[in-house]
Every structure is written in structure tokens, then in C-alpha cells.
Design an enzyme around this catalytic site. Structure first.
Site, PDB file in Angstrom:
ATOM      1  N   ARG A 194       0.829  -1.200   0.000  1.00 22.43           N
ATOM      2  CA  ARG A 194       0.000   0.000   0.000  1.00 22.43           C
ATOM      3  C   ARG A 194       0.866   1.252   0.000  1.00 22.43           C
ATOM      4  NH1 ARG A 194      -5.322  -1.642   3.445  1.00 22.43           N
ATOM      5  NH2 ARG A 194      -5.279  -3.843   2.938  1.00 22.43           N
ATOM      6  N   SER A 199     -20.692 -13.211  15.810  1.00 23.31           N
ATOM      7  CA  SER A 199     -20.146 -12.145  14.974  1.00 23.31           C
ATOM      8  C   SER A 199     -20.247 -12.519  13.498  1.00 23.31           C
ATOM      9  CB  SER A 199     -18.679 -11.891  15.357  1.00 23.31           C
ATOM     10  OG  SER A 199     -18.082 -10.927  14.525  1.00 23.31           O
ATOM     11  N   HIS A 210     -21.388   3.059   8.013  1.00 26.99           N
ATOM     12  CA  HIS A 210     -21.560   3.362   6.593  1.00 26.99           C
ATOM     13  C   HIS A 210     -23.013   3.678   6.245  1.00 26.99           C
ATOM     14  CE1 HIS A 210     -17.449   2.495   5.319  1.00 26.99           C
ATOM     15  NE2 HIS A 210     -17.465   1.537   6.217  1.00 26.99           N
ATOM     16  N   THR A 242     -20.157   6.658  13.292  1.00 27.05           N
ATOM     17  CA  THR A 242     -18.978   7.488  13.094  1.00 27.05           C
ATOM     18  C   THR A 242     -19.380   8.897  12.682  1.00 27.05           C
ATOM     19  OG1 THR A 242     -16.866   7.666  11.913  1.00 27.05           O
ATOM     20  CG2 THR A 242     -18.736   6.863  10.654  1.00 27.05           C
ATOM     21  N   LYS A 266     -17.595   9.888   8.239  1.00 32.80           N
ATOM     22  CA  LYS A 266     -18.017   9.550   6.882  1.00 32.80           C
ATOM     23  C   LYS A 266     -19.096  10.533   6.431  1.00 32.80           C
ATOM     24  CE  LYS A 266     -16.287   4.846   7.045  1.00 32.80           C
ATOM     25  NZ  LYS A 266     -15.455   5.000   8.244  1.00 32.80           N
ATOM     26  N   THR A 284      -8.083   8.359  26.711  1.00 41.13           N
ATOM     27  CA  THR A 284      -7.865   9.007  25.417  1.00 41.13           C
ATOM     28  C   THR A 284      -8.293  10.466  25.485  1.00 41.13           C
ATOM     29  OG1 THR A 284      -8.243   6.936  24.230  1.00 41.13           O
ATOM     30  CG2 THR A 284      -8.392   8.944  22.952  1.00 41.13           C
ATOM     31  N   THR A 285      -7.455  11.352  24.990  1.00 43.60           N
ATOM     32  CA  THR A 285      -7.793  12.773  24.943  1.00 43.60           C
ATOM     33  C   THR A 285      -9.094  12.987  24.181  1.00 43.60           C
ATOM     34  OG1 THR A 285      -5.474  13.418  25.047  1.00 43.60           O
ATOM     35  CG2 THR A 285      -6.997  15.040  24.148  1.00 43.60           C
ATOM     36  N   THR A 339      -7.999  -6.540   3.507  1.00 48.50           N
ATOM     37  CA  THR A 339      -9.291  -5.879   3.620  1.00 48.50           C
ATOM     38  C   THR A 339     -10.396  -6.756   3.042  1.00 48.50           C
ATOM     39  OG1 THR A 339      -8.175  -3.746   3.435  1.00 48.50           O
ATOM     40  CG2 THR A 339     -10.549  -3.755   3.114  1.00 48.50           C
TER      41      THR A 339
END
Length: 403
Positions: free
Chosen positions: A22, A137, A217, A245, A248, A277-278, A363
Site C-alpha cells: 500500500r 459475529s 456506513h 462514526t 463519513k 484518550t484525549t 481488507t
């Protein structure tokens, strides 16, 4: 040290030999021209049409989002100053969480630094909460969900993709009294298909399992207010935890979960991925809040996305190009060979001024390599015609394996 360096070099050489190494493509996005970017090569700049952005609705370059980010930056500064436990929580963070909870019809929501972290941290926290968890899953779940499951002591059962009979058989074989969780996505971004959410909820109810749905998504795009496929199908209230999220359709950055207040508070209080985590920077939160509020009432933009996606699918089919079946806004083009996939992507960029990322292993499974096209409301019909013509010329030159 030498052994480790030797391993790194040999492994990278193997990846390159397989045609799946990549490389970053140095593209510069121009907010007022999206999806046109510029690429600089040998001191010369030229325009590139990008087909691989996850900024599905163009909200990352929309004046609404930019002004929300600018206003927060000017008033609150660049950084959050630490975790929310240390630096405190700003009214913007609280407002965004309230808006996300309302979007999904849940009591509460919780922000994370990314969608990956929200899945990993939340699933691990849930699956460490009680002894003898059994998690079911989907085999095509995102790496972040897999990481969250693997980070727990839960017994994991993988069901065939969207296969209700297989899921039912696995649930039947699991211990009756054990806590159970079914983890799945709504829109699967590589195959462009959609989960049968209501039917999965039926199985979960039958076997006393909770549900964890990744809507990354789909949020912003599906449903009358952009609440995702679960909103579109009228089943959001049946899902225990919805994850999404901001990176996106909302065009910003960060991840979140939405659920009953006690579940959200439990994860907030126990998940290291949140605690240590900040917090998201104010500008990111301000931009996301403005984008979310706008998209909840912008049905026209969602409709335009699906019109453009359908149009591109039609044009690819008319040209005889190997488009994968797609129930969603995502348009995959099957190549089935890593080296050829990379070559098609290279020729598109170098000869025709179109950028489409080659999607290779890990992927997707080996032998299913593809280009993943994501038309937005800002992609014109002329851009599509140019892309389809270019793909036809390239396939005629390099050949292709039948889909």
C-alpha cells in the site's frame, strides 16, 4: 534488533511481490471543488476526480460544517486539553452526544476518538462485564469489531455473512443461561450489501441475546433523519447498542455509541479506550454538531446520493463492466487479482485523472480484489461518463477476469 529488521524487510518484500503493498497517494483536497482534488508530480499539478472518499455527502467541505468548526476553534481553542475526566467536558461535547442519542432514539450517547476505538473499546467493555459471554459475529464484520471481541474473554462464534439459519443454529447450540451478544453491521462497505436487521433482532429476542449494530456506513444517509438503516427499517428501538462514526457522512472525525443510559455510563466508566484518550478537539466536535443538525433535516441531499449511485451503477452495467451487486450507495467493481487491481487503479490515475483505491487482502479475501467506488451528490454525470469510458479502455488493454 537485527532479527526484527530482517523480518520487517522480508515481510514487506513479500507484500510487494504479491502486488498488495500500500502506497499513499499525495492528493490535495480543495473544499470548493470537491470531488476534484489536485495531485503534484514532478513539480506539475493536475486535477484528479476522486471516487474513493468516505465523505459520502460532501459534508466535510460544506460551509455549514466548516463554519461550525471555525466557530468552535475561535471560541474554544485547538485542543481539548486532555481526557474528559481530566480536562472536563465542554458544552459542545455534551450537545453532540445529546444530538446523537436523539438521532437514534436512545437515552444517551458517548463520543470516542474514532470509529475504530468506539467499536474496540465498547465491545471489549461489554464482553468483560459478565462471565461466560458468548458473542455471535458476522464473518464480514470490521476489523475494529473483531479487535474488540478478541480483547475480551468471550467465546466467539462466527456466522456466515447475513446467514440467518447459521446464526440460529449457533445460538441454539450455545448454553441457555449464558449472556449472548450478536454483533453485526448494517451496510457492509466492501460488499455493499445490507444486513436483515429485523430478522436478526427476532433471533436475538428468541434466544435472549443483546444486539450490537455498527452503522458507520449508514448514519447520515439512511432513514428519514439519517439515523441509519435501523431508522429506515423502523427497528432502532430493538437494537441494544448502535455504533456510528462522525468521519463519513458527517464529514468530520470521531466515533460514538448510543444506548440506554446505564449501558453508556457503564462503558464510559470502564472502557480504557475512552478513559485514557484525549477528548475530540473542539473544532471537530463543533463541525460534527453543525453537520449532524443540518443532515437531520436535509433529505434532499440523501436522495441525491442514492440517485447518483443508481446512475453510476446503470452506466457501469450498460458498459459491461464487472460491477458487483449492490443494495447500498457503495459501488464495488470486481477485479479478482491484486496486481491487476493495482494496475487498473494506477492507469486510471495516471492516464485518465480518476482516483479509485485498489482494495486488496487483508481488507477483502484473496481472489476478491476490487475497486470501491463511492459517488457523491457532487459527482456529475459527465464525471461518470468519463470514468466509465476510462475503465472500458483500461480493461480492454490489460484484460480482466470475469466477475
Amino acid at each position: 534488533m537485527n532479527a526484527f529488521l530482517d523480518h520487517c524487510r522480508s515481510h514487506l518484500a513479500e507484500i510487494k511481490a504479491q502486488g498488495r503493498y500500500r502506497r499513499f497517494t499525495p492528493l490535495s483536497r480543495e473544499a470548493d471543488r470537491f470531488p476534484v482534488y489536485t495531485i503534484s508530480e514532478d513539480g506539475q499539478a493536475r486535477d484528479i476526480t476522486v471516487w474513493s472518499s468516505n465523505d459520502y455527502l460532501g459534508m466535510g467541505v460544506d460551509p455549514v460544517t466548516i463554519e461550525g468548526a471555525r466557530s468552535a476553534l475561535v471560541s474554544l481553542g485547538a485542543g481539548a486539553g486532555g481526557t474528559r475526566n481530566i480536562g472536563g467536558t465542554s458544552p459542545l461535547h455534551d450537545a453532540l452526544e445529546a444530538e446523537l442519542a436523539a438521532l437514534h432514539g436512545k437515552e444517551a450517547a458517548l463520543l470516542f476518538s474514532s470509529g475504530f476505538v468506539s467499536n474496540q473499546a465498547s465491545l471489549t467493555a461489554i464482553l468483560r462485564s459478565l462471565p461466560d459471554w458468548h458473542v455471535f459475529s458476522d464473518e464480514k464484520n470490521h476489523a475494529s469489531m473483531i479487535a474488540g471481541i478478541k480483547g475480551s474473554p468471550a467465546t466467539c462464534h462466527i456466522f456466515r455473512h447475513n446467514d440467518l439459519d447459521h446464526l440460529a443454529a449457533l445460538l441454539t447450540a450455545a448454553p441457555d443461561g449464558a449472556p449472548k451478544l450478536v454483533a453485526f453491521e448494517s451496510v457492509y462497505s466492501m460488499d455493499a450489501d445490507i444486513a436483515p436487521i429485523a430478522a436478526i433482532c427476532d433471533l436475538a429476542d428468541r434466544f435472549g441475546a443483546i444486539t450490537y449494530l455498527d452503522e458507520v456506513h449508514a448514519v447520515g444517509m439512511y432513514g428519514p433523519h439519517g439515523g441509519g438503516v435501523s431508522e429506515r427499517d423502523g427497528v432502532a428501538g430493538r437494537i441494544t447498542v448502535i455504533e456510528g462514526t462522525l468521519a463519513k457522512a458527517f464529514g468530520c472525525h470521531g466515533g460514538y455509541i448510543a444506548a440506554d443510559a446505564a449501558i453508556v455510563d457503564y462503558i464510559r466508566s470502564t472502557a480504557p479506550g475512552f478513559i485514557f484518550t484525549t477528548a475530540l478537539p473542539p473544532a471537530v466536535v463543533g463541525g460534527a454538531l453543525a453537520s449532524l443538525r443540518h443532515l437531520r433535516r436535509d433529505g434532499a441531499r440523501r436522495a441525491a446520493l442514492f440517485r447518483q449511485s443508481a446512475l453510476l451503477k446503470h452506466k457501469l452495467d450498460a458498459a459491461g463492466l464487472p460491477r458487483m451487486p449492490s443494495e447500498s450507495h457503495i459501488v464495488p467493481l470486481m477485479i479478482r487479482d491484486a496486481e491487476m487491481c493495482r494496475e487498473v487503479s494506477r492507469l486510471l490515475l495516471e492516464r485518465h485523472g480518476h482516483y479509485a483505491t485498489p482494495i486488496n487482502y487483508p481488507t477483502v479475501p484473496r481472489g476478491t480484489e476490487r475497486l470501491r467506488l463511492t459517488p457523491t451528490p457532487r459527482h456529475t454525470e459527465s464525471m461518470m461518463d468519463n470514468l466509465v469510458t476510462a475503465l472500458g479502455d483500461i480493461f480492454a488493454t490489460v484484460g480482466r477476469q470475469a466477475a
